[in-house]
Structures are given as structure tokens and as C-alpha cells.
Design an enzyme around this catalytic site. Sequence first.
Site, mmCIF file in Angstrom:
data_model
loop_
_atom_site.group_PDB
_atom_site.id
_atom_site.type_symbol
_atom_site.label_atom_id
_atom_site.label_comp_id
_atom_site.label_asym_id
_atom_site.label_seq_id
_atom_site.Cartn_x
_atom_site.Cartn_y
_atom_site.Cartn_z
ATOM 1 N N HIS A 127 -6.528 -8.498 -0.282
ATOM 2 C CA HIS A 127 -6.580 -6.982 0.682
ATOM 3 C C HIS A 127 -7.694 -7.189 1.783
ATOM 4 C CE1 HIS A 127 -5.958 -2.855 1.082
ATOM 5 N NE2 HIS A 127 -7.049 -2.780 1.731
ATOM 6 N N HIS A 187 -3.338 -4.122 3.132
ATOM 7 C CA HIS A 187 -3.969 -3.469 3.757
ATOM 8 C C HIS A 187 -3.824 -3.264 5.281
ATOM 9 C CE1 HIS A 187 -8.207 -1.945 5.637
ATOM 10 N NE2 HIS A 187 -7.724 -2.981 6.743
ATOM 11 N N GLU A 217 -4.375 2.116 -2.885
ATOM 12 C CA GLU A 217 -5.301 2.611 -2.402
ATOM 13 C C GLU A 217 -5.342 3.740 -1.313
ATOM 14 O OE1 GLU A 217 -7.917 0.641 0.077
ATOM 15 O OE2 GLU A 217 -6.486 0.431 1.678
ATOM 16 N N ASN A 218 -4.124 3.857 -0.808
ATOM 17 C CA ASN A 218 -3.826 4.790 0.056
ATOM 18 C C ASN A 218 -3.133 6.039 -0.280
ATOM 19 O OD1 ASN A 218 -3.462 2.074 2.208
ATOM 20 N ND2 ASN A 218 -5.285 3.816 2.621
ATOM 21 N N HIS A 270 -0.690 -2.514 6.274
ATOM 22 C CA HIS A 270 0.566 -1.813 6.288
ATOM 23 C C HIS A 270 1.979 -1.955 6.945
ATOM 24 C CE1 HIS A 270 -2.055 2.165 4.951
ATOM 25 N NE2 HIS A 270 -2.435 0.826 4.461
ATOM 26 N N ASP A 304 0.716 -1.241 -0.083
ATOM 27 C CA ASP A 304 0.061 0.103 0.188
ATOM 28 C C ASP A 304 0.954 1.375 -0.097
ATOM 29 O OD1 ASP A 304 -1.111 -2.422 1.415
ATOM 30 O OD2 ASP A 304 -3.158 -0.841 1.584
ATOM 31 N N ASN A 333 -10.301 -1.317 0.228
ATOM 32 C CA ASN A 333 -11.565 -0.803 0.863
ATOM 33 C C ASN A 333 -11.440 0.823 0.742
ATOM 34 O OD1 ASN A 333 -9.293 -0.984 2.875
ATOM 35 N ND2 ASN A 333 -10.535 0.196 4.220
ATOM 36 N N HIS A 334 -10.596 1.390 0.430
ATOM 37 C CA HIS A 334 -10.384 2.927 -0.050
ATOM 38 C C HIS A 334 -10.474 2.894 -1.306
ATOM 39 C CE1 HIS A 334 -9.896 4.092 4.278
ATOM 40 N NE2 HIS A 334 -8.818 3.212 4.385
#
Length: 273
Positions: A153, A178, A39-40, A180, A8, A67-68
Site C-alpha cells: 500500500h 492506494h 481500507e476505504n 485507486h 481498494d 493508511n486509513h
Amino acid sequence: MRLLFLGDVVGRPGREAIVDQLPALRTKWKLDLVVINGENAAGGFGITETICDDLLNAGADVVTLGNHSFDQREALVFIDRQPRLLRPINYPARTPGRGATVVEAANGGRVLVINAMGRLFMDALDDPFAAVDKALHDCPLREVVDATIIDMHAEATSEKQGMGRYLDGRVSLVVGTHTHVPTADEQILPGGTAYQSDAGMCGDYDSILGMQPEEPVRRFVQKTPGSRLEAASGPGTLAGIAVETDDATGLALHVAAVRIGPHLSQSRPHFWE
């Protein structure tokens, strides 16, 4: 085939680490394919089209999400015109975008990349095991593609390990994202699939999951509303997993954690150095 998966990307430090280092790594390690979870990437929450383009231009072949995926509302639009950007395959059928794609690697091979999302302690989605099964049925390893990468994820390590064991021998790599935090369990499973529970993040590890630590700590201590979480701003570290596959089978021959940057112990694929 030489595959690199990077975890991520969190905020500017993660983006800058990739832009600064990935082009040279592609050349030095003679990489055939690179997948990055983005995603982040936009300040810790979602991805923008400009950032997606930056990651692709730096050397990513595919960018996955989680999820983001749609925290930045523009992603609802541009994901449909960017075939190399994936959201989880088990999102509802009418969700914009796609959860799997086949891309051509630098060596001319074909690689299937699938982005799936777990359900334990996460949003309620469709069954990721069934969704991945269908994609593999439509595009089996050794018959249609030369390698297959799964970005799982998920929050729960058990669910990631479950996906790894479920797919062992059928895919080249199952890697978790996810949480991190890079796990120390990179391995080749009995059936020949490379596995790691979490690739970690590309970001500033002088932080809490890539965020400035003060506000998360305050929330744990006080349990009251506060300010918005902000991405940390220090130097970024690359974290992920390197895999070399057998061209005859598509399964893993070598696997190694990748950690390049401050704060963490360093790790590089010795078989490519």
C-alpha cells in the site's frame, strides 16, 4: 492455485459490486483464495466491523488495509478479534492488529498474506522491506506455505516496483494499492513473481478516486476549505489482478488484470474463462 486480489473498496458502490459479483466469480473461476483491500470501504474512510464481515461473507478470505486503517475508531477494537483483517505490518509494534496471516485456501493449500505500507509521500512508519523480510523468514514459500501475497500500500510507483523486484522469486504476488487507478503493467517478473503497480479500486469510476468530483475539483481550483469529501454513488466496478500459481513452486504461471463494470475497458483472466 487460483488467486484473486481486488483493489481498494471505496464506499457503497465498491461494497455492492463485491457482494453482487464475487460469489459467482468464486464459483465460475474456481478460486482458491481471494484478498480484498478494504481500507476505504466505509464511505471512503476506513472500515467498520459490519462492512468487514460483509466482505468476508461475500467470499474474501483476507481483508487488507492501509493508511486509513483506523479512520473508523471501532477498528482499533475489532481488529484484534478478527484474524482475517490485516493492517500494515510496518506500523509500530504496539499498534492493534496484525500485519500478516496464514489462511487455508479452498484447495487445502496454505497462503501467507502480508499487508505492508510504503514510506515515500506517506506517514513515517518502520521499514516495510525489513518487516516483510522477517515475515518471509518466519514463513518461507515452499517450506511452510504454498503461496504468498503481498499488498504493498504505497503512493510511489517506484517503491512498489522496488518491493516487487526485491521479493521476486520469493513470493507469488506483489500488488500495489492506494492510488485507486489500475495500472497496465501486470506481469510475471523474471524470478516468477506476479506483479502489478496498482490493482485499482472497487468503486464508481465516474468520480475522482471514488469520490464525488465536485469538491476535489473545487479544492484544486480555489485552494480554500470546503465541505467533506463524499463517496460517489454510481455503479461500481471490480478491479484487481488474477494469478494462477504453480503448485510445485508457488510462483506465478499466469497473470491478468481484472476489470468488470462500467467506465473502464473490461478485462478478465482468459485462462479461466
